[in-house]
Enzyme design. Structure first.
Site, PDB file in Angstrom:
ATOM      1  N   HIS A 202     -10.259  39.958-105.946  1.00  0.00           N
ATOM      2  CA  HIS A 202      -9.774  39.595-104.613  1.00  0.00           C
ATOM      3  C   HIS A 202      -8.346  39.053-104.687  1.00  0.00           C
ATOM      4  O   HIS A 202      -7.476  39.452-103.893  1.00  0.00           O
ATOM      5  CB  HIS A 202     -10.715  38.555-104.001  1.00  0.00           C
ATOM      6  CG  HIS A 202     -10.386  38.165-102.604  1.00  0.00           C
ATOM      7  ND1 HIS A 202     -11.129  38.564-101.513  1.00  0.00           N
ATOM      8  CD2 HIS A 202      -9.384  37.387-102.102  1.00  0.00           C
ATOM      9  CE1 HIS A 202     -10.603  38.064-100.409  1.00  0.00           C
ATOM     10  NE2 HIS A 202      -9.546  37.328-100.742  1.00  0.00           N
ATOM     11  N   GLU A 203      -8.096  38.166-105.660  1.00  0.00           N
ATOM     12  CA  GLU A 203      -6.762  37.553-105.762  1.00  0.00           C
ATOM     13  C   GLU A 203      -5.719  38.544-106.304  1.00  0.00           C
ATOM     14  O   GLU A 203      -4.569  38.544-105.848  1.00  0.00           O
ATOM     15  CB  GLU A 203      -6.820  36.300-106.628  1.00  0.00           C
ATOM     16  CG  GLU A 203      -7.804  35.238-106.167  1.00  0.00           C
ATOM     17  CD  GLU A 203      -7.750  34.943-104.669  1.00  0.00           C
ATOM     18  OE1 GLU A 203      -6.662  35.048-104.074  1.00  0.00           O
ATOM     19  OE2 GLU A 203      -8.803  34.632-104.095  1.00  0.00           O
ATOM     20  N   HIS A 206      -4.578  40.564-103.503  1.00  0.00           N
ATOM     21  CA  HIS A 206      -3.555  39.852-102.718  1.00  0.00           C
ATOM     22  C   HIS A 206      -2.169  40.019-103.353  1.00  0.00           C
ATOM     23  O   HIS A 206      -1.178  40.288-102.655  1.00  0.00           O
ATOM     24  CB  HIS A 206      -3.883  38.360-102.639  1.00  0.00           C
ATOM     25  CG  HIS A 206      -4.764  37.999-101.493  1.00  0.00           C
ATOM     26  ND1 HIS A 206      -4.501  38.358-100.190  1.00  0.00           N
ATOM     27  CD2 HIS A 206      -5.923  37.284-101.448  1.00  0.00           C
ATOM     28  CE1 HIS A 206      -5.438  37.886 -99.395  1.00  0.00           C
ATOM     29  NE2 HIS A 206      -6.324  37.232-100.139  1.00  0.00           N
TER      30      HIS A 206
END
Length: 244
Positions: A202-203, A206
């Site tokens: 997820h990061e 980003h």
């Protein structure tokens, strides 16, 4: 055990509860094969380049008390350019970078999040924090996913898209091999599974300018994009990016 540059290496397996287990010699050797001598960053505490880098970080940083109707306090909301384009690798470890890591950790905890990327607080650099400190160092620089495997569905939300109804099950690889650096310049490499792997993916998304909603498919994608329409969110920033 020694790393390629002669330094010592701490090697263990860990679950999200924090319990650690020893790795076999074969497992440690396999992980070390992914380390290289050029992984270390220069520590720059007083150079002109470091000062310029720190000033830029300070200019870009969102205040911890900045409020948006779409995001948690101190977090950049979707639709902000810094959130939707790839960020630059970190080349220097500076005082400002260390302060950024502390700031990110504080914002993440205040928002009751489990992970946070640097561009979510306005800083366009490849660094992320996570809440699973019992498993691995909580701040990772230049995280790089080397391999992934398997399939695992897990419901995700985002501190940059904090609106009712936006959370959704996302199908991602279940395991991954990741390489990064810590704030004290040590190399870090891990075989990550399930929750830890999910947070890292997820990061890293980003940091590559990808919001989790871009990974959605089918009815869940339709539903979440309708939710964004209801909140007048411009999702032209977020074209589909499903896994192949």
């Amino acid at each position: 055990m020694k790393s390629p540059d002669g330094g010592s290496v701490e090697a263990y397996a860990a679950c999200s509860c924090g319990r650690r287990y020893p790795l076999s010699l074969a497992a440690r050797t396999k992980l070390l094969a992914h380390l290289s001598n050029d992984e270390n960053l220069a520590r720059a505490l007083s150079t002109i380049e470091a000062a310029a880098f720190d000033q830029q970080l300070l200019r870009d940083l969102w205040p911890a008390d900045r409020i948006s109707k779409l995001a948690m306090p101190g977090v950049v909301p979707v639709g902000t350019p810094v959130l939707h384009r790839p960020v630059e690798p970190v080349r220097l470890i500076t005082r400002g970078l260390v302060k950024l890591g502390l700031h990110m950790t504080s914002v993440m905890h205040q928002a009751q999040g489990i992970g946070l990327a640097a561009n979510q607080v306005g800083a366009p650099v490849r660094m992320c924090t996570h809440k699973l400190g019992a498993v691995a160092p909580t701040t990772l620089i230049n995280p790089e996913i080397l391999k992934s495997a398997g399939v695992w569905e897990y419901t995700e939300g985002c501190l940059s898209l904090s609106v009712d109804g936006a959370a959704a099950p996302v199908v991602r690889p279940k395991t991954l091999l990741i390489r990064a650096l810590t704030l004290d310049g040590r190399a870090f490499i891990a075989n990550a599974d399930e929750l830890f792997a999910r947070v890292l993916q997820h990061e890293v998304d980003h940091l590559n300018g990808i919001e989790y909603v871009q990974r959605l498919t089918g009815l869940e994608r339709t539903r979440v994009y309708l939710v964004m329409n209801e909140h007048d969110i411009d999702h032209s920033w977020m074209p589909p990016a499903p896994y192949g």
